[in-house]
Design an enzyme around this catalytic site. Structure first.
Site, PDB file in Angstrom:
ATOM      1  N   GLU A   1      34.221  30.131  40.780  1.00 28.96           N
ATOM      2  CA  GLU A   1      35.196  30.822  39.951  1.00 28.96           C
ATOM      3  C   GLU A   1      36.178  29.830  39.354  1.00 28.96           C
ATOM      4  O   GLU A   1      36.521  29.902  38.170  1.00 28.96           O
ATOM      5  CB  GLU A   1      35.946  31.858  40.797  1.00 28.96           C
ATOM      6  CG  GLU A   1      36.897  32.712  39.968  1.00 28.96           C
ATOM      7  CD  GLU A   1      37.694  33.686  40.815  1.00 28.96           C
ATOM      8  OE1 GLU A   1      37.494  33.727  42.040  1.00 28.96           O
ATOM      9  OE2 GLU A   1      38.529  34.401  40.230  1.00 28.96           O
TER      10      GLU A   1
ATOM     11  N   GLU B   1      49.874  26.381  42.227  1.00 28.17           N
ATOM     12  CA  GLU B   1      50.559  25.823  43.394  1.00 28.17           C
ATOM     13  C   GLU B   1      49.621  25.764  44.602  1.00 28.17           C
ATOM     14  O   GLU B   1      49.644  24.800  45.378  1.00 28.17           O
ATOM     15  CB  GLU B   1      51.809  26.657  43.714  1.00 28.17           C
ATOM     16  CG  GLU B   1      52.919  26.499  42.678  1.00 28.17           C
ATOM     17  CD  GLU B   1      52.626  27.180  41.332  1.00 28.17           C
ATOM     18  OE1 GLU B   1      51.767  28.095  41.295  1.00 28.17           O
ATOM     19  OE2 GLU B   1      53.231  26.789  40.321  1.00 28.17           O
TER      20      GLU B   1
ATOM     21  N   GLN C   1      34.756  42.197  41.527  1.00 24.87           N
ATOM     22  CA  GLN C   1      35.063  41.391  42.698  1.00 24.87           C
ATOM     23  C   GLN C   1      36.254  41.969  43.453  1.00 24.87           C
ATOM     24  O   GLN C   1      37.343  42.051  42.891  1.00 24.87           O
ATOM     25  CB  GLN C   1      35.388  39.967  42.228  1.00 24.87           C
ATOM     26  CG  GLN C   1      35.772  39.010  43.323  1.00 24.87           C
ATOM     27  CD  GLN C   1      36.428  37.754  42.765  1.00 24.87           C
ATOM     28  OE1 GLN C   1      37.366  37.831  41.990  1.00 24.87           O
ATOM     29  NE2 GLN C   1      35.943  36.604  43.157  1.00 24.87           N
ATOM     30  N   GLY C   2      36.061  42.363  44.692  1.00 23.86           N
ATOM     31  CA  GLY C   2      37.157  42.925  45.489  1.00 23.86           C
ATOM     32  C   GLY C   2      37.683  41.917  46.486  1.00 23.86           C
ATOM     33  O   GLY C   2      37.263  41.875  47.640  1.00 23.86           O
ATOM     34  N   TYR C   3      38.605  41.089  46.032  1.00 25.06           N
ATOM     35  CA  TYR C   3      39.184  40.066  46.908  1.00 25.06           C
ATOM     36  C   TYR C   3      40.642  40.376  47.247  1.00 25.06           C
ATOM     37  O   TYR C   3      40.979  40.722  48.348  1.00 25.06           O
ATOM     38  CB  TYR C   3      39.114  38.690  46.228  1.00 25.06           C
ATOM     39  CG  TYR C   3      37.808  37.938  46.380  1.00 25.06           C
ATOM     40  CD1 TYR C   3      36.619  38.591  46.691  1.00 25.06           C
ATOM     41  CD2 TYR C   3      37.767  36.553  46.210  1.00 25.06           C
ATOM     42  CE1 TYR C   3      35.429  37.892  46.818  1.00 25.06           C
ATOM     43  CE2 TYR C   3      36.579  35.846  46.341  1.00 25.06           C
ATOM     44  CZ  TYR C   3      35.414  36.510  46.642  1.00 25.06           C
ATOM     45  OH  TYR C   3      34.253  35.800  46.764  1.00 25.06           O
ATOM     46  N   SER C   4      41.520  40.219  46.241  1.00 26.36           N
ATOM     47  CA  SER C   4      42.962  40.324  46.495  1.00 26.36           C
ATOM     48  C   SER C   4      43.359  41.708  47.003  1.00 26.36           C
ATOM     49  O   SER C   4      42.721  42.711  46.681  1.00 26.36           O
ATOM     50  CB  SER C   4      43.739  40.042  45.211  1.00 26.36           C
ATOM     51  OG  SER C   4      43.510  38.737  44.767  1.00 26.36           O
TER      52      SER C   4
ATOM     53  N   SER D   1      38.998  42.958  38.695  1.00 29.71           N
ATOM     54  CA  SER D   1      38.712  42.923  37.263  1.00 29.71           C
ATOM     55  C   SER D   1      37.687  43.980  36.889  1.00 29.71           C
ATOM     56  O   SER D   1      36.601  44.014  37.466  1.00 29.71           O
ATOM     57  CB  SER D   1      38.159  41.549  36.865  1.00 29.71           C
ATOM     58  OG  SER D   1      39.046  40.552  37.251  1.00 29.71           O
TER      59      SER D   1
END
Lengths: 371, 395
Positions: free
Chosen positions: B261, B380, B143-146, B178
């Site tokens: 997720e 948060e 998964q390429g998110y951040s 990941s």
């Protein structure tokens, strides 16, 4: 297992309960009773009787509507939201759950009297400052066909105003549960000036003579007869306490949106937002435990002990957090008697102690989970 | 024999009244002995993919047999490699697997994340192309998110995809990907419109990790493991048809997927702890049951863990009843991960100095849980989602 979602029938019951309570028992009614020094609201109880609430767990054959514990929890939760003064838990939940285990004609008549609104009940159990149903010293001495009671009971909720009392006593044959009229000779009731403005009393038994007919079940059956009554009561009290917590939370978030400081609503402060969000999460978790215990008591009552203690522990904890945060986030106004939040805090404290506190029920959970 | 649709492993599970009996018999016949040790967690399971090295012949057999009857993705439609089970049946399957200590046949982000997104947003061609290989464990996804500048503020992604007519030209960097170094394909959030408001210029794009210009670098974590990577894109060409959903509407897909997720991470406590009560953890430790402080903490945690389990159950019931879970998944994520951290703190405290060496294995698990409340949206951020979207508290 049944799904953990409120059914349509339960939602209809909730709406009907809310309408009745908003009309006849808003928080201002508790305030008025307190100011008048009263702890019993007969008109309201008769309204509840007419609506079928007194017989919510009474079998149809004895004049009840027999809707089950989950339905009783819906009512208890709605009562908790506005701190309703009523003998519902003591009478319609605890006494009924004890009595309906017995098939004899006197118990059936007692159930009928409850459903009709003729009798209210109180459970006289505690003898020390903490809930401990295993340590009972009030003595029941056999005399002829009957018994003589001597001893004291404390923190008897609804004990100052109830028509009848269920008393757990120690006899030579083990624990016995008696069902007697509260005005019996030798029984002195001393009402306590409670912080939550509700009814509780200390009871003194001095040579109280009972007939054999006033013993429920057989001698020595006391603990097992009471067990399901206690579990039903603990679960319904957990539901009431959860309603209390939800209402205190609702008042608090409304106030956060309305109160302005530094020129902005205080709801815009992240320090308060996150605490409110955390409290909401706790309420969600506790609500699941309440839904679950209702299903367990209705569908698998013999195995509900874990669910009962889980619900009571969670509800106690969540309500305490809700009222602490409620007062703190309201600031100074939350400390005033004119504002309702204090009523919620005081009721939460009393409900925390009644029928076993957090420590008692958490220990039950731990025991059943292999600690 | 000839006309029979079922073979030794090909068996119809859905819609059978005696499902439990049937699944129990199937598991008994098909689950290899070394896959019945009850092991779980990232190291114990097969993750599949082109480069997967099976830990044993049993692990290979177990994957193949489950894949043949759709049990790697039990609730997916049969047309895409699933078994078409209802959630109640899936629950029975899980119970029966747990009863014999069966390992999960296949773990993958394809199953947990991309699959649900494709089922909802993918074209029929995309479903046909990508879902069956996920179900068979042939293609491993990451998964390429951040990005370095887009963590909690995920919609701030800057990795660009320029429209070059027949393909996208991708440049930029992802982080916390990941197992990017082990994955075959990546699904990524890319900026396809730099002028639009930040949520409205993002697309959800699939890329083969063998594409020219993609490189990865593992990041060593405090647990000693390197499950996450930095992933670099240097003039990577991605075919146009590999966008899932509409161009510039990738945030919708991402949000849907984040919900999945969060539910998955929140359920992590159950997966990682294998449902083992804390009481057993304490009973097996030197002072666990006699240390009053530890015991009290554990009791409190146990009460909360049971309430969490019921809440997961309740939300699943709600989702099945058509009431979406929506933003409340933030609650599951927050409460579940915080609880899991408490749990592992107790495990470490109960174990004492026994768990302070790397070989013991508890320390890496304990350290790994610290990421639970960061990945997939920090605690948060979850609290902010709840307070703004559910409670209506805001500026």
């Amino acid at each position: 297992m049944a799904k953990l979602i409120q059914t349509e029938e339960e939602t209809m019951l909730q709406d009907a309960a809310r309408a009745l309570l908003d009309n006849s028992a808003p928080v201002s009614r508790l305030r008025a009773l307190r100011d008048a020094g009263q702890t019993r609201d007969d008109a309201l109880w008769q309204e509840m009787v007419a609506a079928g609430w007194a017989g919510i767990l009474v079998p149809e054959a004895a004049g009840g509507v027999d809707m089950g514990h989950a339905a009783a929890h819906v009512l208890a939760r709605e009562m908790g939201k506005t701190l309703t003064v009523s003998p519902f838990l003591s009478t319609a939940v605890i006494a009924v759950s004890v009595l309906r285990q017995l098939q004899d004609s006197r118990s059936q008549a007692a159930l009928k009297a409850i459903a009709e609104g003729a009798h209210t009940y109180a459970l006289a159990l505690d003898e020390g400052a903490k809930f401990n149903p295993d340590r009972i010293e009030l003595k029941a001495e056999k005399r002829g066909n009957g018994y003589v009671l001597n001893g004291e009971k404390r923190f008897v909720v609804d004990g100052g105003t109830a028509d009848r009392v269920l008393v757990l006593a120690q006899s030579d044959d083990g624990l016995c549960l008696f069902d007697l009229a509260a005005d019996r000779e030798g029984l002195t009731r001393s009402s306590t000036d409670m912080i939550d403005s509700r009814d509780a009393a200390d009871l003194t038994f001095e040579n109280v003579e009972l007939s054999g007919d006033e013993l429920l079940g057989a001698a020595g059956d006391g603990a097992s007869l009471l067990r399901f009554g206690l579990e039903a009561g603990q679960a319904a009290l957990a539901a009431e306490t959860t309603g209390l917590a939800q209402a205190a939370f609702g008042m608090t978030t409304d106030y956060l949106k309305e109160r302005k400081q530094f020129g902005v609503p205080i709801a815009s402060f992240q320090a308060l937002q996150h605490r409110a969000a955390h409290l909401w999460c706790e309420l969600e978790l506790t609500s699941s435990a309440i839904l679950h215990v209702g299903r367990m008591l209705d569908l698998d009552p013999g195995n509900a002990t874990l669910a009962v203690s889980l619900a009571k522990a969670r509800a106690t904890d969540t309500a305490q957090l809700a009222v602490r945060e409620g007062v703190q986030m309201h600031g100074g106004i939350g400390m005033t008697d004119a504002y309702d939040m204090g009523f919620y805090m005081k009721r939460a404290r009393v409900a925390a102690e009644w029928l076993g506190d957090y420590g008692y029920h958490a220990a039950q959970v731990a025991r059943m989970r292999g600690f | 024999m000839g006309g029979k649709m079922t073979t030794d492993t090909g068996i119809e599970f859905a819609d059978t009244p005696d499902f439990r009996k049937k699944i129990r018999a199937w598991l008994e016949d098909n689950c290899p002995a070394d896959m019945r040790d009850g092991a779980s967690g990232e190291g114990a399971n097969c993750w599949g993919g082109r480069n997967w090295v099976f830990s044993s012949e049993g692990q290979r057999t177990w994957l193949e047999r489950c894949a043949a009857v759709g049990l790697t993705v039990p609730t997916w439609p049969k047309a895409y490699g699933g078994a078409g089970l209802s959630r109640d049946q899936e629950k029975i399957l899980k119970e029966e697997m747990a009863a014999i200590g069966a390992r999960s046949p296949l773990n993958s982000f394809g199953i947990w994340m991309l699959g649900p997104a494709l089922l909802k947003f993918g074209t029929e061609a995309q479903k046909q192309e990508f879902l069956p290989p996920i179900a068979r464990g042939e293609i491993r996804w990451c998964q390429g998110y951040s990005e370095p500048g887009a963590g909690s503020d995920l919609a701030g992604v800057q990795t660009r995809a320029e429209d070059k007519g027949d393909h996208w030209l991708v440049n930029g960097q992802k982080i916390w990907t990941s197992y990017a170094d082990k994955a075959d394909w990546i699904f990524a959030l890319l900026r396809t419109d730099r002028d639009a408001p930040k949520h409205k210029g993002i697309s959800f794009v699939l890329m083969d990790m063998r594409s020219e210009g993609i490189s990865t670098r593992p990041i060593r974590l405090i647990s000693g493991a390197s499950p996450f990577c930095e992933t670099f894109f240097d003039d990577v060409k991605a075919p146009k048809e590999q966008v899932v959903g509409e161009v510039n509407r990738g945030w919708d897909v991402a949000k849907y997927l984040l919900t999945h997720e969060r539910e998955m991470i929140s359920a992590g406590g159950q997966v990682m702890g294998s449902g083992r009560a804390l009481g057993a953890v304490l009973a097996n430790s030197e002072t666990g049951l006699s240390d009053p402080v530890l015991r009290a903490d554990a009791m409190r945690t146990e009460v909360d863990a049971l309430a969490m389990e019921l809440t997961l159950e309740r939300y699943k019931d709600q989702a099945e009843g058509g009431q979406g879970v929506g933003d409340a998944s933030a609650m599951l994520k927050y409460a579940g991960t915080e609880l899991n951290k408490r749990r592992l703190e107790l495990v470490m405290a109960a174990a004492g100095s026994e768990a302070l060496n790397w070989e013991d294995g508890r320390a890496p698990t304990w350290l790994r849980t610290k990421a639970n409340s960061i990945e997939g949206g920090t605690s948060e951020v979850m609290l902010s989602i709840i307070s703004r979207r559910i409670l209506g508290l805001g500026a």
